[in-house]
Design an enzyme around this catalytic site. Structure first.
Site, PDB file in Angstrom:
ATOM      1  NE  ARG A   1     -11.410  26.767  15.583  1.00 36.72           N
ATOM      2  CZ  ARG A   1     -12.034  26.404  16.703  1.00 36.72           C
ATOM      3  NH1 ARG A   1     -13.343  26.292  16.728  1.00 36.72           N
ATOM      4  NH2 ARG A   1     -11.345  26.174  17.797  1.00 36.72           N
ATOM      5  CG  HIS A  16     -18.690  27.329  10.752  1.00 37.54           C
ATOM      6  ND1 HIS A  16     -19.655  26.685  11.477  1.00 37.54           N
ATOM      7  CD2 HIS A  16     -17.617  26.513  10.747  1.00 37.54           C
ATOM      8  CE1 HIS A  16     -19.187  25.526  11.898  1.00 37.54           C
ATOM      9  NE2 HIS A  16     -17.941  25.396  11.466  1.00 37.54           N
ATOM     10  CE  LYS A  37     -17.738  34.810  10.972  1.00 38.88           C
ATOM     11  NZ  LYS A  37     -18.563  34.643   9.804  1.00 38.88           N
ATOM     12  CG  HIS A  71     -14.116  32.677   8.000  1.00 37.81           C
ATOM     13  ND1 HIS A  71     -13.944  32.351   9.328  1.00 37.81           N
ATOM     14  CD2 HIS A  71     -12.913  33.105   7.548  1.00 37.81           C
ATOM     15  CE1 HIS A  71     -12.691  32.582   9.658  1.00 37.81           C
ATOM     16  NE2 HIS A  71     -12.046  33.043   8.600  1.00 37.81           N
ATOM     17  CE1 TYR A  77     -14.029  33.219  13.101  1.00 39.25           C
ATOM     18  CE2 TYR A  77     -12.754  32.936  15.110  1.00 39.25           C
ATOM     19  CZ  TYR A  77     -13.265  32.419  13.941  1.00 39.25           C
ATOM     20  OH  TYR A  77     -13.031  31.123  13.605  1.00 39.25           O
ATOM     21  CG  ASP A 105     -23.320  28.306  13.754  1.00 41.79           C
ATOM     22  OD1 ASP A 105     -22.667  28.979  12.927  1.00 41.79           O
ATOM     23  OD2 ASP A 105     -22.826  27.363  14.401  1.00 41.79           O
ATOM     24  CE  LYS A 134     -22.006  24.208  14.161  1.00 45.72           C
ATOM     25  NZ  LYS A 134     -21.901  25.480  14.841  1.00 45.72           N
ATOM     26  CG  ASP A 135     -16.910  22.148  11.824  1.00 41.13           C
ATOM     27  OD1 ASP A 135     -18.026  22.680  12.016  1.00 41.13           O
ATOM     28  OD2 ASP A 135     -15.841  22.772  11.896  1.00 41.13           O
TER      29      ASP A 135
END
Length: 186
Positions: free
Chosen positions: A62, A65, A74, A121, A133, A144, A172-173
């Site tokens: 992940r 972000h 967070k 993160h 989270y 985002d 997306k990543d």
């Protein structure tokens, strides 16, 4: 056996590695990973707004972000499994701007990471994992954003050997901006 809360200030201002309260007995354990009062006594003012969970397969990354507006502090904890969790200082006026730190979070060590606002993160999933989270701001999809996981200017040393170098990324990543674009205000 009882493990009380402990708070380790990290060298990226505002971030903490936290050991939560855990009470073990013959049944297993009881854990308290957040207490507004105890956190505030330790200099962390985290006004809990939303809680999210991710369930991820081994090898998932992940990416880095963050939320551009209404930044989301967070409190991150790996409830089951094991991850390599990464934070990046994205405060352009910070002496540690662009620096990253990595931490193993797992069901076994029960550590949690406090990620302040204006930090990126992300994490690598080393074992199938559920991650919690606890956010001090709501999620706003329109704000985002992120930075690609393998950006050479940040230079995160992901322990890819622990996942046999087989990674899983969302579409997306795969298409996030690089750090230079973020730094220059894309």
């Amino acid at each position: 056996m009882i493990q009380k809360f402990s708070f380790e200030k990290l060298d990226l201002e505002g971030s903490f590695l936290i050991k939560p309260f855990v009470a073990y007995d013959e049944r297993g354990y009881f854990i308290k990973d957040y207490s507004k009062e105890i956190f505030e006594e330790n200099g962390i003012y985290h006004d809990l707004k939303e809680v999210f969970y991710t369930n991820s397969y081994k090898g998932v990354i992940r990416a880095i972000h963050f939320q551009r507006i209404n930044e989301q502090p967070k409190l991150v904890r790996c409830i089951s499994g094991k991850i390599y969790d990464v934070i990046v200082d994205l405060r352009k006026d910070s002496p540690t701007f662009g620096e990253w730190r990595g931490f193993y979070l797992s069901e076994d060590n029960k550590n949690e990471l406090y990620v302040p606002k204006n930090f990126g993160h992300g994490y690598l999933v080393i074992e199938p994992s559920i991650v919690s989270y606890k956010c001090a701001e709501k999620f706003y999809g329109e704000y985002d954003d992120g930075i690609i996981w393998n950006d050479p200017d940040i230079g995160i040393d992901w322990p890819l050997d622990l996942v046999d170098k087989k990674i899983i990324l969302s579409e997306k990543d795969k298409n996030l901006q690089c750090f230079k674009e973020f730094r220059d205000g894309k």
